[in-house]
Write a protein that holds these residues in place. Structure first.
Motif, mmCIF file in Angstrom:
data_model
loop_
_atom_site.group_PDB
_atom_site.id
_atom_site.type_symbol
_atom_site.label_atom_id
_atom_site.label_comp_id
_atom_site.label_asym_id
_atom_site.label_seq_id
_atom_site.Cartn_x
_atom_site.Cartn_y
_atom_site.Cartn_z
ATOM 1 N N ALA A 17 19.374 57.563 4.068
ATOM 2 C CA ALA A 17 19.998 58.413 5.085
ATOM 3 C C ALA A 17 21.432 57.965 5.377
ATOM 4 O O ALA A 17 22.329 58.795 5.526
ATOM 5 N N VAL A 18 21.664 56.654 5.434
ATOM 6 C CA VAL A 18 23.016 56.139 5.657
ATOM 7 C C VAL A 18 23.925 56.538 4.500
ATOM 8 O O VAL A 18 25.064 56.975 4.713
ATOM 9 N N PHE A 19 23.437 56.426 3.279
ATOM 10 C CA PHE A 19 24.234 56.826 2.119
ATOM 11 C C PHE A 19 24.551 58.325 2.152
ATOM 12 O O PHE A 19 25.651 58.743 1.801
ATOM 13 N N PHE A 20 23.575 59.145 2.585
ATOM 14 C CA PHE A 20 23.827 60.580 2.687
ATOM 15 C C PHE A 20 24.882 60.881 3.748
ATOM 16 O O PHE A 20 25.759 61.722 3.527
ATOM 17 N N VAL A 21 24.807 60.218 4.896
ATOM 18 C CA VAL A 21 25.801 60.438 5.946
ATOM 19 C C VAL A 21 27.191 60.080 5.433
ATOM 20 O O VAL A 21 28.152 60.832 5.628
ATOM 21 N N ARG A 22 27.303 58.945 4.767
ATOM 22 C CA ARG A 22 28.604 58.527 4.231
ATOM 23 C C ARG A 22 29.123 59.521 3.185
ATOM 24 O O ARG A 22 30.306 59.836 3.157
ATOM 25 N N ALA A 23 28.240 60.027 2.331
ATOM 26 C CA ALA A 23 28.659 60.950 1.284
ATOM 27 C C ALA A 23 29.105 62.287 1.873
ATOM 28 O O ALA A 23 30.129 62.837 1.470
ATOM 29 N N TYR A 24 28.328 62.812 2.825
ATOM 30 C CA TYR A 24 28.729 64.061 3.461
ATOM 31 C C TYR A 24 30.049 63.896 4.213
ATOM 32 O O TYR A 24 30.924 64.750 4.150
ATOM 33 N N TYR A 25 30.186 62.800 4.942
ATOM 34 C CA TYR A 25 31.403 62.561 5.717
ATOM 35 C C TYR A 25 32.614 62.403 4.797
ATOM 36 O O TYR A 25 33.688 62.909 5.084
ATOM 37 N N ALA A 26 32.441 61.719 3.678
ATOM 38 C CA ALA A 26 33.536 61.561 2.719
ATOM 39 C C ALA A 26 33.895 62.887 2.056
ATOM 40 O O ALA A 26 35.015 63.066 1.596
ATOM 41 N N SER A 27 32.943 63.820 2.028
ATOM 42 C CA SER A 27 33.199 65.136 1.440
ATOM 43 C C SER A 27 33.873 66.085 2.418
ATOM 44 O O SER A 27 34.146 67.227 2.069
ATOM 45 N N GLY A 28 34.083 65.634 3.643
ATOM 46 C CA GLY A 28 34.785 66.459 4.613
ATOM 47 C C GLY A 28 33.900 67.123 5.645
ATOM 48 O O GLY A 28 34.387 67.894 6.470
ATOM 49 N N VAL A 29 32.608 66.855 5.632
ATOM 50 C CA VAL A 29 31.707 67.412 6.630
ATOM 51 C C VAL A 29 31.869 66.599 7.914
ATOM 52 O O VAL A 29 31.906 65.363 7.850
ATOM 53 N N PRO A 30 31.958 67.246 9.084
ATOM 54 C CA PRO A 30 32.072 66.478 10.330
ATOM 55 C C PRO A 30 30.894 65.532 10.519
ATOM 56 O O PRO A 30 29.790 65.764 10.014
ATOM 57 N N PHE A 31 31.132 64.449 11.288
ATOM 58 C CA PHE A 31 30.145 63.378 11.392
ATOM 59 C C PHE A 31 28.818 63.866 11.969
ATOM 60 O O PHE A 31 27.751 63.509 11.469
ATOM 61 N N LYS A 32 28.847 64.677 13.018
ATOM 62 C CA LYS A 32 27.588 65.146 13.621
ATOM 63 C C LYS A 32 26.792 66.009 12.643
ATOM 64 O O LYS A 32 25.575 65.897 12.572
ATOM 65 N N LYS A 33 27.481 66.843 11.891
ATOM 66 C CA LYS A 33 26.783 67.665 10.877
ATOM 67 C C LYS A 33 26.256 66.765 9.762
ATOM 68 O O LYS A 33 25.187 67.024 9.213
ATOM 69 N N SER A 34 26.994 65.705 9.416
ATOM 70 C CA SER A 34 26.532 64.770 8.393
ATOM 71 C C SER A 34 25.222 64.111 8.819
ATOM 72 O O SER A 34 24.301 63.985 8.020
#
Length: 95
Positions: free
Chosen positions: A72-89
């Motif tokens: 889950a932490v890796f997914f949050v980091r990947a989404y956030y690095a892709s430009g998705v806002p943190f709460k959505k990540s």
């Protein structure tokens, strides 16, 4: 003079985009590698483990919780690095 300034700004902008792309790729590679490790470890035959009297193996459950928490932490980091806002990540990772 104007052309030189434009080229310098363009070079800086290009460097930023390359850095952004490599960060995004590295984060998604971490997700893929971790998913592969979970898949490979789940295909290994289970060895006999001492179970508690009720047959509930708490160590296995804690291990699974940690594996998927790291995922889950890796997914949050990947989404956030892709430009998705943190709460959505966070929301996407928990789904």
């Amino acid at each position: 003079m104007v052309i030189e300034i434009y080229l310098e700004i363009g070079a800086l902008d290009l460097g930023f985009n390359l850095q952004f792309m490599s960060k995004k790729i590295i984060n998604w590679l971490l997700v893929i590698i971790w998913l592969s490790l979970i898949f490979i470890s789940s295909s290994v035959p289970h060895y006999p483990v001492d179970l508690s009297p009720t047959g509930y193996n708490i160590i296995s459950d804690i291990f699974h919780l940690l594996l998927y928490a790291v995922l889950a932490v890796f997914f949050v980091r990947a989404y956030y690095a892709s430009g998705v806002p943190f709460k959505k990540s966070l929301l996407y990772a928990l789904l």
